[in-house]
Write a protein that holds these residues in place. Sequence first.
Motif, PDB file in Angstrom:
ATOM      1  N   ILE A   1      -3.103 -13.578  18.004  1.00 25.39           N
ATOM      2  CA  ILE A   1      -2.970 -12.271  18.286  1.00 25.39           C
ATOM      3  C   ILE A   1      -2.895 -11.926  16.807  1.00 25.39           C
ATOM      4  O   ILE A   1      -2.120 -12.431  16.209  1.00 25.39           O
ATOM      5  N   MET A   2      -3.194 -10.362  16.722  1.00 27.58           N
ATOM      6  CA  MET A   2      -3.369 -10.014  15.220  1.00 27.58           C
ATOM      7  C   MET A   2      -2.631  -8.641  14.896  1.00 27.58           C
ATOM      8  O   MET A   2      -3.174  -8.126  16.147  1.00 27.58           O
ATOM      9  N   VAL A   3      -1.766  -8.654  14.230  1.00 26.89           N
ATOM     10  CA  VAL A   3      -1.280  -7.543  14.655  1.00 26.89           C
ATOM     11  C   VAL A   3      -1.640  -6.333  13.933  1.00 26.89           C
ATOM     12  O   VAL A   3      -2.925  -6.353  13.790  1.00 26.89           O
ATOM     13  N   LEU A   4      -1.650  -4.858  14.744  1.00 25.26           N
ATOM     14  CA  LEU A   4      -2.906  -3.957  14.781  1.00 25.26           C
ATOM     15  C   LEU A   4      -2.119  -3.420  13.287  1.00 25.26           C
ATOM     16  O   LEU A   4      -1.186  -3.613  12.497  1.00 25.26           O
ATOM     17  N   ASP A   5      -3.827  -2.731  12.212  1.00 23.89           N
ATOM     18  CA  ASP A   5      -3.888  -2.863  11.063  1.00 23.89           C
ATOM     19  C   ASP A   5      -4.668  -1.898  10.498  1.00 23.89           C
ATOM     20  O   ASP A   5      -5.397  -0.798  11.476  1.00 23.89           O
ATOM     21  N   VAL A   6      -4.061  -1.039   9.682  1.00 25.80           N
ATOM     22  CA  VAL A   6      -4.864  -0.087   8.635  1.00 25.80           C
ATOM     23  C   VAL A   6      -6.040  -0.167   8.144  1.00 25.80           C
ATOM     24  O   VAL A   6      -5.346  -1.093   6.557  1.00 25.80           O
ATOM     25  N   CYS A   7      -7.421  -0.138   8.143  1.00 25.69           N
ATOM     26  CA  CYS A   7      -8.283  -0.826   7.626  1.00 25.69           C
ATOM     27  C   CYS A   7      -8.630   0.876   6.917  1.00 25.69           C
ATOM     28  O   CYS A   7      -9.497   1.638   7.282  1.00 25.69           O
ATOM     29  N   ILE A   8      -9.189   1.067   4.913  1.00 28.04           N
ATOM     30  CA  ILE A   8      -9.034   1.700   4.917  1.00 28.04           C
ATOM     31  C   ILE A   8     -10.774   1.077   3.901  1.00 28.04           C
ATOM     32  O   ILE A   8     -10.995  -0.184   3.799  1.00 28.04           O
ATOM     33  N   ASP A   9     -11.521   2.392   3.335  1.00 26.35           N
ATOM     34  CA  ASP A   9     -12.332   2.053   2.445  1.00 26.35           C
ATOM     35  C   ASP A   9     -11.943   0.838   1.221  1.00 26.35           C
ATOM     36  O   ASP A   9     -10.394   1.995   0.816  1.00 26.35           O
ATOM     37  N   SER A  10     -12.371   0.586   0.654  1.00 25.68           N
ATOM     38  CA  SER A  10     -12.139  -0.357  -0.457  1.00 25.68           C
ATOM     39  C   SER A  10     -12.419   0.711  -1.821  1.00 25.68           C
ATOM     40  O   SER A  10     -11.845  -0.214  -2.848  1.00 25.68           O
TER      41      SER A  10
END
Length: 121
Positions: free
Chosen positions: A19-28
């Motif tokens: 299970i992966m924690v919820l994360d914020v993925c933003i533009d590089s």
Amino acid sequence: MLSPETSIATQQAIGSDIIMVLDVCIDSRSDEAATREAMERTHRWALRSLEAHRAVESGQALFAIVQGERSRSCATRARPFSPAPYDGFAIGGLAVGEAREVLYAMTSHTARQLPPSGRGT
């Protein structure tokens, strides 16, 4: 609405092995301020995810995600995860459009910040 708690509950319900924690993925291409904000939110969400995971004994492994994108100062912030009892760590915020040499350099830098065992304590 997706929250750390609903993300964990969904992964538990479908029987994920990891299970992966919820994360914020933003533009590089995001600037340092946006990168830091995403990293700090990811760390807060990781703690909420850990609590949700602990609430239900599932036998599933929980991995924290170390965010930081292309920022060495943010990627160095992996250390707050070390004392928490995660089963492992993932390196987030990479492979989203940056040059290959940046990907390799940041992966190496971030990995050196993680506990040698690959697990929290």
